[in-house]
Write an enzyme that holds these catalytic residues in place. Structure first.
Site: not given
Ligand code: DGL
Length: 270
Positions: A6-7, A184, A70, A182, A150, A38
């Site tokens: 993941d990012s 996160h 991600c 997402c 984060e 990302y």
């Molecule tokens: N966790 C990522 C997703 O599922 C991206 C979060 C990010 O880096 O902006 O989209």
């Protein structure tokens, strides 16, 4: 070895589900912490990162299955990643749970929370065309939310207010499923749950992704064996953030993790 990336730390929510589903498999998790988030980058940038990380996990970590944990990276680059890797490598992407949410919706109205990049992606538009049927789908871009996760400051009252302001309008007109688009955002469930309680259900696909990994692993996670899988943590910057995230987010408490983690996170030159 299954490589999950993941990012940043968001994909740990998917990793946790995979660890539960495949307790004897060796897992490598890579957080691209040097380049997070990302969600506010363009597709060319994201694709370049995804291809480099995919190659690194296959060539340097000997992964035979790659999980793009991600939504943003999946939307921008999973097709390119599949094409770039040898055919024997299975690539699993993560997409917002539009299909299960639309199928379960009673009001005929759902909403998807996503990064800006996922929100404007053709892949999400196609997912909705193919799977939402007559259900109305509102896409809600959430700038800054992944960065909030984060920072691990998840009990910030200002953030709870931001989330309430974003969700209230769709809840007020009857959205009954809120898709966490997402990885996160799974960690924001404790903040989001009280806002939607009694009106809507949060939809996360981590367990469905883990089942897909299980199917692809096809019996390699031999139930008769008492072997424990290993967990290798990799980060392109701030490896200590990953170890800290595991404990703050409560992921490390899972029995399937604690026994696997042999060493602290390693800085990966990707
Ligand atoms: N966790 C990522 C997703 O599922 C991206 C979060 C990010 O880096 O902006 O989209």
């Amino acid at each position: 070895m299954i490589g999950v990336f993941d990012s940043g730390i968001g994909g740990l929510s998917v990793l946790a589900a995979i660890a539960r589903a495949l307790p004897r498999s060796d897992l490598a998790y890579l957080a691209d912490t040097a380049h997070v988030p990302y969600g506010d980058k363009d597709d060319v940038y994201i694709r370049e990162r995804v291809l480099r990380i995919g190659r690194y996990l296959v060539e340097r970590q000997e992964c035979r299955q790659i999980v793009v944990a991600c939504n943003t990276a999946t939307a921008a680059a999973v097709a390119a990643l599949r094409e770039s890797l040898p055919r024997i490598i299975d690539v699993v992407g993560v997409e917002p749970g539009v299909k299960p949410a639309a199928a379960a919706s009673k009001s005929g109205h759902i909403a998807v929370l996503a990064t800006e990049s996922t929100a404007r992606s053709e892949r999400l538009a196609r997912l909705i065309r193919q799977h939402a049927g007559p259900v109305r789908v509102d896409i809600l871009p959430c700038p800054g939310w992944a960065t909030k996760v984060e920072s691990l400051q998840l009990d910030d009252p200002d953030f709870a207010e931001t989330a309430r302001r974003l969700l209230e309008p769709v809840l007020a007109v009857g959205a009954d499923h809120i898709v966490l688009g997402c990885t996160h955002y799974a960690f924001l469930a404790p903040v989001l749950e009280p806002i939607v309680a009694g009106r809507a259900v949060l939809v996360d696909v981590a367990d469905a992704v883990a089942r897909q990994c299980q199917r692809l692993a096809g019996g390699t996670d031999d139930e008769a064996s008492d072997r424990r899988g290993s967990l290798t943590l990799l980060a392109t910057a701030y490896p200590e953030r990953l170890s800290r995230a595991l404990s703050v987010l409560g992921v490390l408490g899972q029995e399937s993790f604690a026994a696997r983690l042999a060493s602290p996170a390693i800085l990966a030159d990707v």
